[in-house]
Scaffold this motif. Structure first.
Motif, PDB file in Angstrom:
ATOM      1  N   ILE A   1       1.240  -1.278   0.178  1.00  0.00           N
ATOM      2  CA  ILE A   1       0.599  -0.246   0.160  1.00  0.00           C
ATOM      3  C   ILE A   1       0.336   0.977   0.086  1.00  0.00           C
ATOM      4  O   ILE A   1       1.787   1.682   1.154  1.00  0.00           O
TER       5      ILE A   1
ATOM      6  N   PRO B   1       1.197   5.340   0.325  1.00  0.00           N
ATOM      7  CA  PRO B   1       1.308   6.742   0.740  1.00  0.00           C
ATOM      8  C   PRO B   1       0.384   7.424  -0.469  1.00  0.00           C
ATOM      9  O   PRO B   1       0.547   7.454  -2.079  1.00  0.00           O
ATOM     10  N   PRO B   2      -0.945   7.516   0.093  1.00  0.00           N
ATOM     11  CA  PRO B   2      -1.697   8.493  -0.789  1.00  0.00           C
ATOM     12  C   PRO B   2      -1.228   9.998  -1.454  1.00  0.00           C
ATOM     13  O   PRO B   2      -0.076  10.308  -0.779  1.00  0.00           O
TER      14      PRO B   2
ATOM     15  N   ASP C   1      -2.430  13.233  -3.497  1.00  0.00           N
ATOM     16  CA  ASP C   1      -3.692  14.068  -4.847  1.00  0.00           C
ATOM     17  C   ASP C   1      -3.831  14.243  -5.668  1.00  0.00           C
ATOM     18  O   ASP C   1      -2.445  14.494  -6.623  1.00  0.00           O
TER      19      ASP C   1
ATOM     20  N   GLY D   1      -4.658   4.449  -8.945  1.00  0.00           N
ATOM     21  CA  GLY D   1      -4.148   5.431  -7.498  1.00  0.00           C
ATOM     22  C   GLY D   1      -4.927   4.535  -6.642  1.00  0.00           C
ATOM     23  O   GLY D   1      -5.052   4.175  -5.694  1.00  0.00           O
ATOM     24  N   ASN D   2      -6.262   4.328  -6.572  1.00  0.00           N
ATOM     25  CA  ASN D   2      -7.359   3.268  -6.052  1.00  0.00           C
ATOM     26  C   ASN D   2      -6.550   1.509  -5.820  1.00  0.00           C
ATOM     27  O   ASN D   2      -7.034   0.813  -4.854  1.00  0.00           O
ATOM     28  N   GLU D   3      -5.790   1.257  -6.857  1.00  0.00           N
ATOM     29  CA  GLU D   3      -5.326   0.187  -6.240  1.00  0.00           C
ATOM     30  C   GLU D   3      -3.896  -0.301  -5.604  1.00  0.00           C
ATOM     31  O   GLU D   3      -3.755  -0.888  -4.830  1.00  0.00           O
ATOM     32  N   LEU D   4      -3.400   1.001  -6.090  1.00  0.00           N
ATOM     33  CA  LEU D   4      -1.811   0.868  -5.021  1.00  0.00           C
ATOM     34  C   LEU D   4      -2.296   1.586  -3.696  1.00  0.00           C
ATOM     35  O   LEU D   4      -1.666   1.381  -2.270  1.00  0.00           O
ATOM     36  N   SER D   5      -3.398   1.801  -3.204  1.00  0.00           N
ATOM     37  CA  SER D   5      -4.209   2.235  -1.508  1.00  0.00           C
ATOM     38  C   SER D   5      -5.337   0.875  -1.778  1.00  0.00           C
ATOM     39  O   SER D   5      -5.435   0.871  -0.509  1.00  0.00           O
ATOM     40  N   SER D   6      -5.487  -0.319  -2.351  1.00  0.00           N
ATOM     41  CA  SER D   6      -6.142  -1.334  -2.201  1.00  0.00           C
ATOM     42  C   SER D   6      -5.622  -2.225  -1.237  1.00  0.00           C
ATOM     43  O   SER D   6      -7.085  -3.012  -0.854  1.00  0.00           O
TER      44      SER D   6
ATOM     45  N   ARG E   1       4.175   7.582  -6.160  1.00  0.00           N
ATOM     46  CA  ARG E   1       3.233   7.314  -4.674  1.00  0.00           C
ATOM     47  C   ARG E   1       4.558   5.815  -4.535  1.00  0.00           C
ATOM     48  O   ARG E   1       4.756   5.413  -3.705  1.00  0.00           O
TER      49      ARG E   1
ATOM     50  N   GLY F   1       6.650   6.201  -0.616  1.00  0.00           N
ATOM     51  CA  GLY F   1       5.988   5.461   0.583  1.00  0.00           C
ATOM     52  C   GLY F   1       7.556   4.688   0.151  1.00  0.00           C
ATOM     53  O   GLY F   1       7.516   3.752   1.743  1.00  0.00           O
TER      54      GLY F   1
END
Length: 633
Positions: A220, A222-223, A225, A249-254, A280, A284
């Motif tokens: 995962i 970090p976000p 924007d 972005g959604n996948e890298l946070s999932s 991203r 991290g």
């Protein structure tokens, strides 16, 4: 599996010829599908025959065949056949058997290409058989196979027929119908069935791979924007780019493992999606690597990414084979120590000396240009690394969902503002002098010209333009201009020097093969001329065309090959009318089928053996059925 050497008519020498086609067993023969078919079921009268068409005609021999010797080694046999509607003039070269095989007063069925000379309807060297014994050579759909030296259609057909009998393939089996169809409808059903079986197996395997991947955990990051990222750029993103960034972005946070393909035209902005994902990862505490197939493309990616990465405080480097040993050793130490966070490179990334500290994102550009083992080697250098693939080869959505069934797909179907469409013209040889004048006008006006050829040397093909011949012709036509030459057989350093001279404007005209297809960015180039354009796939022509129109000059693409037949003309017309890569790919799929697309795919899975001419709807059905099977429905 029985060897073909035991078949009637296949001795040791002929078996070697079969082996050149990859045909060593009787099963190989059954899976060697015809390249085309001759429909000899429709028998016409002489009045209905049209020039240029191959067809069957039933006619009575009106005279005894006349044999004459034109010169040493060449004999002619001529005769006239008639029906109630007209006369058919027949000519046979070096066929002395005809004199005794065609009997005056008897009726035969002839099959051949129609010519009209001085109002006379003619056939040359037609296939024929007596009306009473029709069915062996006429009155049926006849397969036409790809050949090699030492083999004839008769050899292939005979061997395949024996293989069908040896394996007891029944009359209604699609394998028999693909080789010996009862009629055109039976042939189409066989094509669709055989294609479905292959595509279903592929779709099921890919669906399983995707299911297994979705079950794995991924890092995962970090976000970041998306608006803040865009504000750091010197230009605005397109809507398609913003959509792709949101998906990535959604996948890298999932918490699941990402495996996504970013598909879009040349210039659609795929590198910015890679930049977002890379930032991203690096923010991290991880490393990101981007692998490109050529040093030129890797250098261009690095030149685009470095200013942006510097702005975000990310340390980056370019790693290629041309770096000096001392610098390479230094970079290897810094990469292994984690001091360099974003690494752009070529195959050098997968060398055993390149060791990463914490590789968590792998980006591969033009991924189909790398072998499966190469991609797996890079993957093994990370641990549970997310993967992002980029491709500038537009593929119709229906096909992409199957071809890349183990991946999620994002399509960039918008070009950034400022990119002007390239005006495209398909022409025949009658325009040669006019195009030469246009080349001169372009160069004297300060522009530059690409001239693309399908072959390197004359020995590659007898009837197509090769770079050596075209380079010599243009050098003679434009003695006051510099004409460069680039192709795959040049040494890497020599080719790079020519490309650099063209890029900096020292050479105004560059004659090249498709080595310029990827990674060549010359904004001043505003004219592309493609020789024998009918020899290229439309997706490839569209990519080549993307080499011009990258600057402010009005840009043009001229496609020689407009006189190469009706299908070729239709295909090239598509490029005249559209600059949308996805639309072009869809139309090419409808005209030519999916063979070209499947031919470039490297899954690491068994090779597909697809018959030509199956209905495209089969692709969708195979994928849908595979997904239902996987769900246990």
């Amino acid at each position: 599996m029985p060897d073909i050497l035991g078949l009637k008519g296949v001795g040791a020498a002929r078996a070697k010829a079969f082996a050149r086609l990859g045909l060593n067993t009787t099963l190989d023969l059954l899976r060697y599908y015809p390249a085309g078919y001759e429909d000899r079921t429709n028998i016409l009268d002489i009045r209905s025959l049209l020039p240029g068409l191959s067809c069957c005609v039933r006619a009575m021999v009106a005279e005894t065949p006349r044999e004459s010797r034109v010169r040493d080694g060449l004999s002619l046999t001529k005769l006239t056949a008639v029906d109630e509607t007209g006369r058919l003039f027949l000519t046979f070269f070096n066929s002395p058997y005809v004199k005794n095989s065609l009997v005056q007063g008897k009726t035969y069925v002839f099959y051949g290409k129609i010519e009209v000379n001085g109002g006379r309807v003619c056939m040359t060297n037609p296939v024929f058989e007596p009306e009473s014994r029709q069915g062996a050579a006429t009155g049926r759909v006849v397969p036409v196979y790809g050949l090699t030296k030492g083999l004839t259609q008769y050899n292939l057909r005979s061997a395949v027929e024996q293989a069908l009998e040896r394996h007891e393939v029944s009359r209604d089996d699609p394998l028999r119908q693909i080789h010996a169809p009862d009629d055109m409808e039976s042939l189409q059903n066989a094509r669709d069935t055989l294609a479905y079986n292959e595509l279903y197996a592929l779709a099921l395997k890919l669906a399983k791979l995707k299911s297994e991947r979705m079950a794995k955990t991924g890092h995962i990051f970090p976000p970041l924007d998306a608006g803040e990222f865009e504000d750091s750029l010197p230009f605005k993103l397109t809507g398609a780019q913003r959509g792709a960034i949101a998906e990535v972005g959604n996948e890298l946070s999932s918490g699941t493992l990402m495996a996504r393909l970013i598909q879009g035209d040349v210039g659609s902005g795929k590198t910015m999606i890679a930049a977002y994902a890379g930032l991203r990862a690096c923010r991290g505490g991880f490393q990101a690597a981007l692998m490109a197939p050529t040093e030129l493309l890797a250098a261009q990616h690095y030149a685009t990414l470095k200013p942006l990465l510097d702005k975000w405080g990310v340390v980056s480097c370019l790693l290629t084979g041309r770096i000096t040993p001392a610098n390479k050793a230094k970079l290897h130490r810094e990469i292994a120590g984690g001091d360099i966070e974003f690494i752009v490179g070529t195959h050098a990334l997968i060398s055993k000396n390149t060791v990463f500290s914490n590789l968590a994102l792998i980006i591969t550009d033009e991924q189909h240009r790398f072998g499966v083992s190469q991609r797996e080697t890079l993957q093994s250098k990370g641990r549970d690394a997310h993967t992002l693939y980029m491709s500038a080869t537009p593929i119709p959505r229906t096909l992409a969902l199957l071809l890349y069934g183990e991946l999620d797909v994002s399509a960039l179907n918008e070009l950034p503002p400022g990119r002007t469409p390239v005006k495209t013209y398909a022409v025949n040889e009658g325009y040669r002098e006019r195009i030469n004048k246009f080349i001169e006008k372009t160069v004297t006006g300060g522009g530059q010209v690409f001239v693309v050829c399908p072959a390197i040397g004359e020995q590659d093909a007898a009837d197509i333009a090769d770079v050596g011949t075209v380079h010599a012709r243009l050098s003679a036509a434009f003695p006051r201009f510099g004409v460069g030459l680039a192709h795959g057989r040049l040494k890497q350093k020599d080719r790079a020097a020519v490309m650099a001279s063209f890029s900096n404007g020292e050479i105004p005209i560059l004659v090249a093969t498709t080595v310029i297809e990827v990674g060549v960015d010359v904004p001043n180039a505003n004219l592309m001329v493609v020789e024998n354009a009918d020899r290229f796939g439309l997706a490839q022509l569209h990519q080549l065309r993307g080499r011009v129109g990258r600057g402010k000059r009005e840009s043009f693409c001229v496609l020689f090959g407009g006189g190469a037949g009706e299908l070729a003309a239709k295909r090239l017309k598509i490029l005249e009318n559209s600059n949308d890569g996805f639309e072009i790919a869809e139309l090419d799929l409808q005209l030519r089928g999916s063979g070209d697309f499947f031919g470039t795919r490297q899954h690491g899975l068994p090779e597909l053996n697809l018959p030509r001419g199956y209905n495209i709807s089969v692709i969708q059905k195979a994928r849908a059925d595979a997904e239902r099977s996987l769900r246990g429905l």
